[in-house]
Design an enzyme around this catalytic site. Structure first.
Site: not given
Length: 369
Positions: A50, A52, A168, A184, A300
């Site tokens: 972790h 810490e 698009s 992402r 979509g």
């Protein structure tokens, strides 16, 4: 340097772990002694030390008598790694300043109590609002056992996401597209419907430059495909052995099609259906059980509409480009059933605006019903 600056440094370190630590939270830590930073660390990956512990290792003997600034309450339980509180106490740290208490029932104040009982000074609440925003997905996950759902799309000024012929790519600016790849990189999974795969043949990968830190990684790709109908020639199918890909189908999907997708390297997850569509709440329950903390829904129109109709969206990111398409048959951004009156409309709060090239980004959170 002030306490605020040290905590800001810890928060910046924590951000480096976004998308990499699930189901653990991204956490950053800074050790300060005699007015100088003597150790830094962040949680790099689930199962690894972790934040810490990384900071203590970086500081070495200088940790004795130091103050630890950490973005989340240190854990006091045995999980994949030993309790952080034991190491903090053993290292001789004199004070711990934390941004917020961990909402995880396994922790939730136990870490603070153990540190205080051992004679350490404990303070909490410094830059808590910033920490909560950074940890919004984790907080949602540990309290609901479901991933935090971010609905994102790009649209024109007249609310269209594609022309009447389905064109698009690309409505928004290069700067807005860059932000999509950052999302992402930071979220666990990205989801689209089978229609988007058919029309746009997307990659759903993170295509940030490799100089970006930390090194870019791809999210889990998820396709809602109740009939297991996506083409073997699609980019997603062709790259399924290299990039983890999950196809969420209905339980009534054709068995031969399902087997074909599995042979291509995709995991197929059969789920209950209603009116021929996968029940989204069941999908979220399954993803939560797998430790998927955050989910980016990119479309979509019908998929976005289904998530909104089911009130399963936790955050909205809209990129609005200075373009007008027009046309009754051009796709609008959010399909589905929608609402019958303005009083039922989903309203956003905590609105943030940003300019990304010539595109305006609007971020907000659906208000409770």
């Amino acid at each position: 340097m002030s306490d605020v600056i040290y905590m800001q440094e810890a928060l910046a370190l924590a951000r480096l772990g976004l998308g990499r630590t699930s189901p653990n939270p991204p956490v950053g830590a800074v050790l300060v002694k005699d007015g100088s930073i003597v150790g830094k660390g962040y949680h790099t990956c689930c199962g690894k030390p972790h934040a810490e512990i990384e900071a203590l290792g970086d500081a070495g003997d200088k940790a004795r008598g130091a103050t630890l600034y950490v973005t989340l309450e240190p854990c006091a339980h045995h999980g994949r790694t030993p309790p952080c509180t034991e190491r903090i106490i053993k290292a001789g740290v004199k004070q711990v300043v934390a941004a917020m208490q961990d909402p995880n029932p396994l922790v939730q104040g136990r870490g603070f109590a153990e540190l205080a009982q051992s004679g350490l000074q404990v303070e909490k609440g410094l830059l808590e609002d910033q920490a909560r925003r950074l940890l919004e997905a984790y907080i949602h996950f540990v309290t609901t056992k479901r991933p935090f759902v971010v609905a994102k799309w790009a649209e024109t000024l007249d609310g269209k996401i594609a022309t009447r012929r389905g064109d698009s790519q690309y409505i928004s600016s290069p700067e807005a597209l860059q932000m999509v790849h950052i999302l992402r990189n930071e979220l666990d999974a990205v989801l689209v419907g089978a229609g988007t795969v058919l029309t746009d043949n997307p990659q759903l990968t993170c295509r940030l430059d490799h100089s970006y830190q930390p090194s870019p990684r791809n999210p889990l790709r998820i396709v809602l495909d109740s009939r297991a109908s996506i083409s073997p020639s699609s980019y997603i199918a062709k790259t399924a052995r290299e990039i983890p890909t999950l196809i969420a189908t209905g339980k009534s999907a054709d068995k031969d099609r399902v087997e074909r997708l599995r042979r291509l390297g995709m995991e197929v997850l059969p789920l209950p259906e209603k009116d021929g569509r996968v029940i989204l709440s069941n999908l979220l329950d399954e993803l939560g059980s797998r430790g998927i903390v955050s989910l980016l829904v990119e479309g979509g129109s019908q998929v976005l509409g289904s998530f909104f109709d089911a009130r399963l969206v936790d955050k909205v990111i809209i990129h609005i480009a200075p373009i007008i398409l027009g046309g009754e048959k051009a796709l609008t951004s959010v399909g589905g059933l929608g609402v019958e009156s303005l009083k039922q409309a989903l309203r956003l709060s905590e609105i943030e605006l940003a300019r990304l090239g010539d595109t305006i980004s609007i971020n907000g959170y659906p208000m409770g019903e």
